[in-house]
Design an enzyme around this catalytic site. Structure first.
Site, PDB file in Angstrom:
ATOM      1  CG  HIS A  29      -2.438  -1.321   1.012  1.00 53.33           C
ATOM      2  ND1 HIS A  29      -2.166  -2.413   1.140  1.00 53.33           N
ATOM      3  CD2 HIS A  29      -3.301  -0.676   0.243  1.00 53.33           C
ATOM      4  CE1 HIS A  29      -3.078  -3.201   0.734  1.00 53.33           C
ATOM      5  NE2 HIS A  29      -3.803  -2.189  -0.102  1.00 53.33           N
ATOM      6  CD  GLU A  43      -9.672  -7.697  -2.244  1.00 51.39           C
ATOM      7  OE1 GLU A  43      -8.728  -7.777  -2.627  1.00 51.39           O
ATOM      8  OE2 GLU A  43     -10.662  -7.125  -1.294  1.00 51.39           O
ATOM      9  CG  ASP A 103      -5.273  -8.972  -0.906  1.00 53.29           C
ATOM     10  OD1 ASP A 103      -4.302  -8.743  -0.656  1.00 53.29           O
ATOM     11  OD2 ASP A 103      -6.320  -7.540  -0.782  1.00 53.29           O
ATOM     12  CB  CYS A 122     -10.352  -2.187  -8.538  1.00 52.58           C
ATOM     13  SG  CYS A 122     -10.599  -3.024  -8.092  1.00 52.58           S
TER      14      CYS A 122
HETATM   15  C1  PEP Z   1      -5.960  -5.747  -4.649  1.00 53.35           C
HETATM   16  O1  PEP Z   1      -5.923  -6.769  -3.888  1.00 53.35           O
HETATM   17  O2  PEP Z   1      -5.834  -5.912  -5.585  1.00 53.35           O
HETATM   18  C2  PEP Z   1      -7.341  -4.417  -3.811  1.00 53.35           C
HETATM   19  C3  PEP Z   1      -7.196  -3.695  -5.399  1.00 53.35           C
HETATM   20  O3  PEP Z   1      -7.216  -3.909  -2.956  1.00 53.35           O
HETATM   21  P1  PEP Z   1      -5.714  -3.146  -2.627  1.00 53.35           P
HETATM   22  O4  PEP Z   1      -4.907  -3.090  -2.944  1.00 53.35           O
HETATM   23  O5  PEP Z   1      -6.423  -2.266  -1.821  1.00 53.35           O
HETATM   24  O6  PEP Z   1      -5.300  -5.441  -0.939  1.00 53.35           O
HETATM   25 MG    MG Z   2      -7.161  -6.332  -2.005  1.00 52.27          MG
END
Ligand code: PEP
Ligand code: MG
Length: 579
Positions: free
Chosen positions: A192, A434, A458, A505
């Site tokens: 993140h 995910e 994920d 996403c």
């Molecule tokens: C993902 O896991 O691809 C996602 C979009 O959520 P995050 O990156 O916030 O876990």
């Molecule tokens: Mg995620």
């Protein structure tokens, strides 16, 4: 001059002066017994520490008043009152006399107890105030340990930030005008911290392992976020080379921006949708500059990650409304709270999971704390009258969870109706895919979802068993692993069989090398960091859906990621020789 290689996590090239940041977290609070005769001395240490902490808070309060920030001034006023609170002080004194342990340990232990009790209280006000207690006790402990607190928000000159690791909350709150580049020992491309550097357009190279060891105060650094390289104290020739590269990169970006008004349509007329991911409301307006057709992922949890700020319903309502208004009629998909894992919220109880990524995070936490979850759902529902909102749920592992979530959404709607609060009656509800178990039951989940969104960060982590923040194993996170392609195809096909859209996403949606395969697999919507949109669009507009389908079919019958990688690279070289 020295060169280090890491993981390219946010593009762009920048040259600047090193700033080394050690962080303010204390991981090991010393704990030791004190003799009977030392008890008084420990108590005096405590009184001196709260006096010094109060002086700092008073100064912050006065600054907030001068800046006419009533909200911040009120927070610091409340902190001053806590520092003077005799009940808290008596509690510390009694424990000191009874247990005879060093005072920093006692402050740490008692405040931890209080914070955890407040965080699990049914009273929303108490839950929101837990963050203040945590803040005040941190301040006292810093004083007791003689650690000078430094906030990255206070940077006053342009720097290249070098750190072993950064918390998402630290990236979120840093002075983004002053941080020109970021280098870290730790971190992979989908951590993140990395996602935030991309969102803020700060060139970054992570996973460097030794950058904190190999650099020194006064060093000049070149951050090459395109190649994932750092040059420490470049010689004159190298410096000139990178100054030219900066200009060239800017020209290329400007050229790509000229396509923002064109549709994301292949040469044979197949249309897809390109949207942006955002983390903070302020990003919403900027994404339109890159041609985003909406927001495909608003990571709402960042509202909960700001230290010292609780995410009450009104604050959330305000944030969601701001985003919806900024986007006009364009769709905005708000992803409900996804804390846990590497996103630790100072405002929400955390569990001491041994395996946080497999533990109590995201929807699991929300289902365990329905009041907290419904507060968010009500805020989204109320904001829905300001635009075109969709809601999506993270980390769904099976249909039972989805059913529980949908029930809570109905309860939140009933609560709004009871309070005569208006909300849109046509809100689409989506499931994030995910977790492999969700992908494998996508046919079932599709019956209860209006759309899917593939969270590949994920999904890769759990399919390939690769911690997304661990640079030592990031080489295994191969998007072209046959298992990944199969799971993507399975999900997209299940969505289409039920007549719903399949979006993505996760970060893969913005990786141009993967774009043709995703098109070929039938992905309907790509949501990514806004700056990547023009590049992905260039690939889409430069190809045909027929060619992409043939490529995807070939990839699906290949047996290793190396084979698929070679196949795709050869395809790209043939179709986009100038890229
Ligand atoms: C993902 O896991 O691809 C996602 C979009 O959520 P995050 O990156 O916030 O876990
Ligand atoms: Mg995620």
């Amino acid at each position: 001059m020295k060169r280090l290689n890491g993981v390219s996590t946010s593009p762009g090239i920048v040259i600047g002066k090193l700033f080394f940041y050690q962080g303010n977290e204390f991981h090991d609070i010393p704990r030791y017994a004190v003799g009977k005769t030392q008890v008084d001395a420990e108590w005096r240490r405590f009184l001196t520490a709260i006096e010094a902490a109060a002086e700092d808070v008073q100064a912050l309060h006065d600054k907030a008043v001068l800046e006419t920030s009533k909200e911040r001034a009120d927070i610091f006023q409340a902190h001053l009152m806590m520092l003077e609170d005799t009940e808290f002080q008596n509690q510390i004194k009694e424990r000191l006399e009874a247990d005879r342990e060093n005072i920093e340990w006692i402050v740490w232990d008692i405040s931890r107890e209080i914070v955890s009790k407040m965080q699990s209280s049914p009273d929303a006000y108490l839950r929101e105030r837990a963050v203040d207690i945590a803040d005040v006790s941190h301040r006292i402990i810093h004083k007791l340990l003689g650690i000078k607190e430094f906030s990255l928000a206070d940077l006053t000159e342009d720097v290249i930030l070098v750190a072993h690791d950064l918390l998402p909350s630290e990236v979120l709150t840093m002075n983004k005008d002053r941080v020109k580049g970021i280098l870290m020992d730790m971190g992979g491309p989908t951590s993140h911290a990395a996602i935030l550097t991309r969102a803020f357009g700060i060139p970054a190279v992570l996973g460097l392992s030794v950058v904190t060891r190999e650099t020194n105060a006064g060093d000049i650094l070149v951050v090459d976020g395109n190649a994932g390289q750092v040059i420490i104290n470049p010689n004159k020739n190298t410096l000139v080379k990178y100054q030219d590269a900066i200009k060239q990169y800017q020209r290329k970006r400007d050229k790509l921006l000229s396509t923002v008004d064109f549709p994301a349509e292949t040469k044979d007329g197949h249309l897809v949708s390109l949207k942006a991911n955002i983390e903070i409301p302020e990003e919403a307006e900027q994404v339109l500059r890159y041609g985003a057709e909406g927001i495909g992922l608003y990571r709402s949890e960042f509202l909960y990650l700001t230290p010292g700020q609780a995410a009450e319903e009104e604050r959330q309502y305000h944030a969601y409304s701001t985003v919806l208004k900024a986007m006009g009629n364009l769709p905005v998909t708000i992803r409900t709270l996804d804390v846990g894992g590497d996103k630790v919220s100072p405002n929400i109880p955390s569990s001491d999971d041994k395996n946080p990524l497999l533990g109590w995070r995201a929807i699991r936490m929300c289902l365990a704390m329905p009041d907290l979850f419904k507060t968010q759902l009500r805020a989204i529902l109320r904001a829905s009258v300001h635009g075109n909102v969709k809601i999506m749920f993270p980390m769904i592992s099976g249909v039972e969870e989805l059913e529980q979530v949908l029930l809570l959404l109905e309860e939140a709607k009933a609560e709004c109706l009871q309070k005569k609060q208006r909300f849109s009656k046509k809100i689409e509800v989506g499931t994030m895919i995910e977790i492999p178990s969700a992908a494998l039951t996508a046919d079932v989940l599709a019956c209860k979802s209006d759309f899917f969104s593939l969270g590949t960060n994920d999904l890769l982590q759990y399919t390939l068993a690769v911690d997304r923040g661990n640079e030592k194993v990031s080489y295994l996170a191969q998007p072209f692993h046959p298992a990944v392609l199969r799971i993507l195809k399975l999900t997209i096909d299940a969505a289409h069989a039920r007549g719903i859209k399949a979006a993505m996403c996760g970060e893969l949606a913005g990786v141009t090398l993967v774009t043709p395969i995703l098109l070929g697999l039938g992905l309907d919507e790509f949501s990514m960091t806004a700056a990547a949109i023009p590049m992905v669009k260039q690939i889409i507009r430069g190809t045909t859906i027929e060619d992409c389908r043939i490529l995807a079919e070939k990839a699906m019958v290949s047996t290793s990621y190396k084979q698929i990688d070679a196949l795709v690279n050869a395809w790209m070289a043939e179709h986009f020789p100038n890229n």
